[in-house]
Design a protein around this motif. Sequence first.
Motif, short mmCIF file in Angstrom:
data_model
loop_
_atom_site.label_atom_id
_atom_site.label_comp_id
_atom_site.label_asym_id
_atom_site.label_seq_id
_atom_site.Cartn_x
_atom_site.Cartn_y
_atom_site.Cartn_z
N ALA A 130 0.83 -1.21 0.00
CA ALA A 130 0.00 0.00 0.00
C ALA A 130 0.86 1.26 0.00
CB ALA A 130 -0.93 -0.02 1.21
N ASP A 131 2.00 1.20 0.68
CA ASP A 131 2.88 2.37 0.80
C ASP A 131 4.32 1.95 0.55
OD1 ASP A 131 3.74 4.94 1.27
OD2 ASP A 131 3.80 4.70 3.45
N PRO A 132 4.72 1.78 -0.71
CA PRO A 132 6.08 1.32 -1.01
C PRO A 132 7.13 2.31 -0.49
CG PRO A 132 4.68 1.23 -2.96
CD PRO A 132 3.94 2.02 -1.92
N PRO A 133 8.27 1.81 -0.02
CA PRO A 133 9.34 2.69 0.45
C PRO A 133 9.98 3.42 -0.73
CG PRO A 133 10.08 0.42 0.46
CD PRO A 133 8.63 0.38 0.12
N ALA A 134 9.66 4.71 -0.87
CA ALA A 134 10.04 5.46 -2.06
C ALA A 134 11.55 5.45 -2.30
CB ALA A 134 9.54 6.90 -1.95
N GLU A 135 12.32 5.59 -1.26
CA GLU A 135 13.77 5.66 -1.42
C GLU A 135 14.32 4.37 -2.03
OE1 GLU A 135 17.22 7.69 1.16
OE2 GLU A 135 16.27 5.99 2.17
N ARG A 136 13.86 3.25 -1.55
CA ARG A 136 14.34 1.98 -2.09
C ARG A 136 13.79 1.71 -3.48
NH1 ARG A 136 13.73 -2.97 1.71
NH2 ARG A 136 14.62 -3.91 -0.17
N VAL A 137 12.55 2.09 -3.72
CA VAL A 137 11.98 1.93 -5.06
C VAL A 137 12.86 2.66 -6.08
CG1 VAL A 137 10.05 2.55 -6.56
CG2 VAL A 137 9.60 1.58 -4.30
N GLU A 138 13.24 3.88 -5.76
CA GLU A 138 14.01 4.69 -6.70
C GLU A 138 15.48 4.27 -6.76
OE1 GLU A 138 12.58 6.64 -8.75
OE2 GLU A 138 10.61 6.57 -7.79
N ALA A 139 15.96 3.50 -5.79
CA ALA A 139 17.37 3.11 -5.75
C ALA A 139 17.66 1.82 -6.49
CB ALA A 139 17.83 2.97 -4.29
N GLY A 140 16.64 1.17 -7.01
CA GLY A 140 16.83 -0.14 -7.60
C GLY A 140 17.86 -0.19 -8.71
N ARG A 141 17.77 0.73 -9.65
CA ARG A 141 18.71 0.72 -10.78
C ARG A 141 20.11 1.11 -10.33
NH1 ARG A 141 17.58 0.61 -16.04
NH2 ARG A 141 15.52 -0.26 -16.51
N ARG A 142 20.18 2.10 -9.49
CA ARG A 142 21.49 2.52 -8.98
C ARG A 142 22.19 1.36 -8.28
NH1 ARG A 142 23.91 3.27 -4.38
NH2 ARG A 142 25.45 4.93 -4.12
N GLY A 143 21.49 0.72 -7.35
CA GLY A 143 22.09 -0.37 -6.58
C GLY A 143 22.48 -1.55 -7.45
N TRP A 144 21.67 -1.82 -8.45
CA TRP A 144 21.96 -2.92 -9.38
C TRP A 144 23.30 -2.67 -10.08
CZ3 TRP A 144 17.53 -6.09 -11.61
CH2 TRP A 144 17.98 -7.06 -12.50
N SER A 145 23.47 -1.47 -10.62
CA SER A 145 24.70 -1.15 -11.34
C SER A 145 25.91 -1.15 -10.42
CB SER A 145 24.56 0.22 -12.02
OG SER A 145 23.54 0.19 -13.01
N VAL A 146 25.74 -0.63 -9.21
CA VAL A 146 26.85 -0.63 -8.25
C VAL A 146 27.28 -2.05 -7.93
CG1 VAL A 146 27.51 -0.09 -5.87
CG2 VAL A 146 26.30 1.62 -7.24
N MET A 147 26.31 -2.95 -7.72
CA MET A 147 26.65 -4.32 -7.38
C MET A 147 27.33 -5.04 -8.54
SD MET A 147 26.30 -4.96 -4.26
CE MET A 147 26.79 -6.67 -4.53
N VAL A 148 26.88 -4.80 -9.75
CA VAL A 148 27.56 -5.41 -10.91
C VAL A 148 29.02 -4.96 -10.95
CG1 VAL A 148 27.70 -5.41 -13.43
CG2 VAL A 148 25.49 -5.75 -12.31
N GLU A 149 29.25 -3.68 -10.73
CA GLU A 149 30.61 -3.14 -10.78
C GLU A 149 31.48 -3.67 -9.64
OE1 GLU A 149 30.09 1.05 -10.76
OE2 GLU A 149 29.15 1.12 -12.74
N LEU A 150 30.94 -3.73 -8.44
CA LEU A 150 31.71 -4.21 -7.30
C LEU A 150 32.05 -5.69 -7.44
CD1 LEU A 150 29.97 -2.43 -4.28
CD2 LEU A 150 32.31 -2.06 -5.08
N LEU A 151 31.09 -6.47 -7.87
CA LEU A 151 31.35 -7.91 -8.03
C LEU A 151 32.39 -8.15 -9.13
CD1 LEU A 151 27.69 -9.18 -7.65
CD2 LEU A 151 29.56 -9.53 -6.03
N GLU A 152 32.37 -7.32 -10.16
CA GLU A 152 33.40 -7.44 -11.19
C GLU A 152 34.77 -7.02 -10.65
OE1 GLU A 152 32.37 -5.26 -14.70
OE2 GLU A 152 31.12 -6.88 -15.49
N GLU A 153 34.80 -5.95 -9.88
CA GLU A 153 36.06 -5.46 -9.34
C GLU A 153 36.74 -6.52 -8.48
OE1 GLU A 153 37.71 -1.99 -6.26
OE2 GLU A 153 35.70 -1.81 -7.14
N PHE A 154 35.96 -7.24 -7.68
CA PHE A 154 36.54 -8.24 -6.78
C PHE A 154 36.41 -9.66 -7.32
CE2 PHE A 154 35.62 -4.59 -4.03
CZ PHE A 154 36.85 -4.45 -3.40
N ASP A 155 35.94 -9.79 -8.56
CA ASP A 155 35.84 -11.09 -9.23
C ASP A 155 35.06 -12.09 -8.38
OD1 ASP A 155 36.19 -12.94 -11.26
OD2 ASP A 155 38.11 -13.67 -10.46
#
Length: 310
Positions: free
Chosen positions: A20-45
């Motif tokens: 009913a009331d989605p957490p706006a901050e996390r909703v909007e952070a989905g793409r940002r967090g996804w890209s950060v995690m792809v980059e970090l996982l690549e950095e540390f293999d």
Amino acid sequence: MGSVVISLDAELGWGFHDLADPPAERVEAGRRGWSVMVELLEEFDVPATWAIVGHLMLDDCDGTHAEHPAPDGWFERERTEWADRDDLRFGPDLVSDVLESDVDHEFASHSFSHVLFGRPETDHELAVAELDRCHEIADAWDQSISSFIYPRNDVGHRDVLAEQGIAAYRGKSPTRDGVRGVFDSTIRDQSMLVEPSVDEYGLVNVPASMFLFGFEGPARTVAESIWEDPMVVLARRGIEEAARTDGIFHMWLHPNNLTHERDDRRMRAILSHLERQRTATDLTVETLADVAERVAGASCLDERATVSWS
């Protein structure tokens, strides 16, 4: 030889569309967090199990899903409030980033539309439809699915997973999140290692050890000001314990948990410690599929040995 498993629930808006009331901050952070995690996982293999909501792999849809047996109103937010938010409903670009990464990630399923499999309203027909649709989309992407992560860890319809050729799932954690988890680990010295098992359906259950964002809000701010990030402390303990033993330390998160740079710093600190332990010890990193193959193989050997003995 111990191992570390990292699994991610990759869902963008679908993780919240029924609230009913989605957490706006996390909703909007989905793409940002996804890209950060792809980059970090690549950095540390570090290979991880990316459990992806199937709808994200579509380029578009009409929002009706008329042939899908979901309860009335299930797709309501997609049809109304988020009708113009393609960035929350679709993510083929982000999925491609995972599949095209230099790291050998596992592509796994997080259902088609984030249906909660353990709820009474999720009947057999709906569970089958969710997985059928995921397989269809995966086939179109030339992918296969061997692992499943239940939305909100709401386990149910394991028989359907087995019928659909799934080999493994992330089971419920035997440890507690938040302040209680910090107390259990640091004060009571409770182990965070988990033991995978083969259930009655032949599925390999790989329980979670630790949700990496289970200690947030004011409590986290206070803890960091007088100590350090409690989640980093616990993750280090789990990684080091796995390195000393033959156990599994299984960490999980959502990409949308990374809402600020301090969340990025948390993940960098954890992955850098993992890298140091891998370099100094025999510690390995596995995906859910890796664990399933190893455990199921050992189980078959045990069964053959029992038959031979009897």
